[in-house]
Enzyme design. Structure first.
Site, short mmCIF file in Angstrom:
data_model
loop_
_atom_site.label_atom_id
_atom_site.label_comp_id
_atom_site.label_asym_id
_atom_site.label_seq_id
_atom_site.Cartn_x
_atom_site.Cartn_y
_atom_site.Cartn_z
N ALA A 237 0.86 -1.18 0.00
CA ALA A 237 0.00 0.00 0.00
C ALA A 237 0.89 1.22 0.00
CB ALA A 237 -0.89 0.01 1.24
N LYS A 238 0.41 2.25 -0.63
CA LYS A 238 1.20 3.46 -0.75
C LYS A 238 1.57 4.01 0.63
CE LYS A 238 1.18 7.85 -3.16
NZ LYS A 238 2.36 7.96 -3.94
N ARG A 239 0.63 3.88 1.58
CA ARG A 239 0.92 4.45 2.89
C ARG A 239 2.07 3.73 3.58
NH1 ARG A 239 -3.66 1.71 3.27
NH2 ARG A 239 -3.83 0.04 4.80
N GLY A 241 4.79 3.06 1.95
CA GLY A 241 6.00 3.44 1.23
C GLY A 241 6.19 2.75 -0.10
N ASP A 247 3.60 7.08 -9.75
CA ASP A 247 4.94 7.58 -9.35
C ASP A 247 5.99 6.99 -10.29
OD1 ASP A 247 3.90 8.82 -7.09
OD2 ASP A 247 4.37 7.12 -5.75
#
Ligand code: GLU
Length: 276
Positions: A237-239, A241, A247
């Protein structure tokens, strides 16, 4: 003809796990000269961000995938309302005013999606003046349908166990449907023959199978694939990292090359496939 789909929710950017999911569904369809569909699941009005739908299309194109796009969920609300009305008329839904905190406090078991609803409003009725969700009475539904089975390409024949999730919400307090109702109706409307998604949604399929029986919908097959996880075994998950596809695209990474590596299960350092 085989028809698969990728059905992302536009409430956060896509990451490598989504890429694997989309590639799996795309390749299954293409290998058999079938159709691969993109469906934007923007039913959650509060969390959906319209601009992400375009980002998702750019990501998929960057990976080298091609697809047919079907209507997004926000344009199909009337159909969800009709199905809920039908189930209500059959006496299979009941109104529920319980809050998250109450549900957690009174749950007698924890299912794969968190606390399993204890049934307070089924027994006592909802509290007056409170916002209402509508829940499926799973025991009543099973009395109606009898035992049901479904088939997963990797896990094989399954007996439907909707009791694992309990009386799930089909109509949310602020929305005309929940994921379970909307996705089940859409997969039928879109003619999906193989529902391809991660194993995190494996148990949701028990509910979807029951809904298909209640609503007289065709029964597809399923293909629940392993998830990409980080070193701690947690879903990417992006949260945490993990860079999003957008991106990677924006810094000039080669999307077709990335897709080729994912097909060969060559993942970046620290990322692997879950064994579950
Ligand atoms: N919209 C769901 C998600 O983004 C996927 C639903 C599905 O594949 O059935 O998690």
């Amino acid at each position: 003809m085989i028809v698969t789909r990728f059905a992302p929710s536009p409430n956060g950017s896509l990451h490598l796990g989504h890429a694997c999911s989309a590639i799996t569904a795309h390749d299954l369809a293409r290998a058999a000269d079938g159709r691969f569909l993109l469906r934007i699941e923007d039913i959650d009005g509060a969390r959906s961000r319209a601009e992400l739908a375009q980002e998702f299309r750019d990501d998929l194109r960057w990976l080298g995938l091609t697809w047919d796009e079907v209507p997004q969920q926000s344009s199909r609300l009337a159909r969800y309302g009709e199905a809920a009305e039908f189930l209500r008329g059959e006496g299979l839904l009941y109104p529920c005013s319980c809050t998250r905190a109450q549900i957690a406090e009174e749950a007698q078991s924890i299912g794969p999606e968190g606390p399993v609803y204890g049934g307070r409003c089924r027994v006592h009725g909802p509290q007056a003046g409170q916002p209402l969700a509508w829940r499926l009475d799973v025991a009543k539904a099973l009395e109606r349908t009898g035992a049901l089975a479904w088939h997963d390409a990797l896990a094989g024949e399954q007996q439907a166990r909707p009791d694992l999730l309990g009386d799930v919400v089909l109509v949310r307090k602020e929305e005309p449907a929940s994921y379970h109702l909307a996705a089940t109706l859409d997969d039928a409307a879109d003619g999906v023959t193989v529902v391809t998604r991660g194993t995190d949604l494996f148990t949701a399929t028990h509910i979807h199978r029951v809904l298909q029986a209640l609503l007289g919908l065709p029964v597809p097959r399923w293909h629940h694939h392993a998830l990409l996880v980080d070193d701690d075994g947690k879903k990417l998950a992006k949260r945490r990292g993990s860079p999003s596809l957008a991106d990677r695209r924006r810094v000039g990474e080669d999307g077709a090359l990335l897709a080729a590596q994912l097909r060969l299960h060559r993942f970046p350092a620290g990322i692997s496939l879950s064994s579950a």
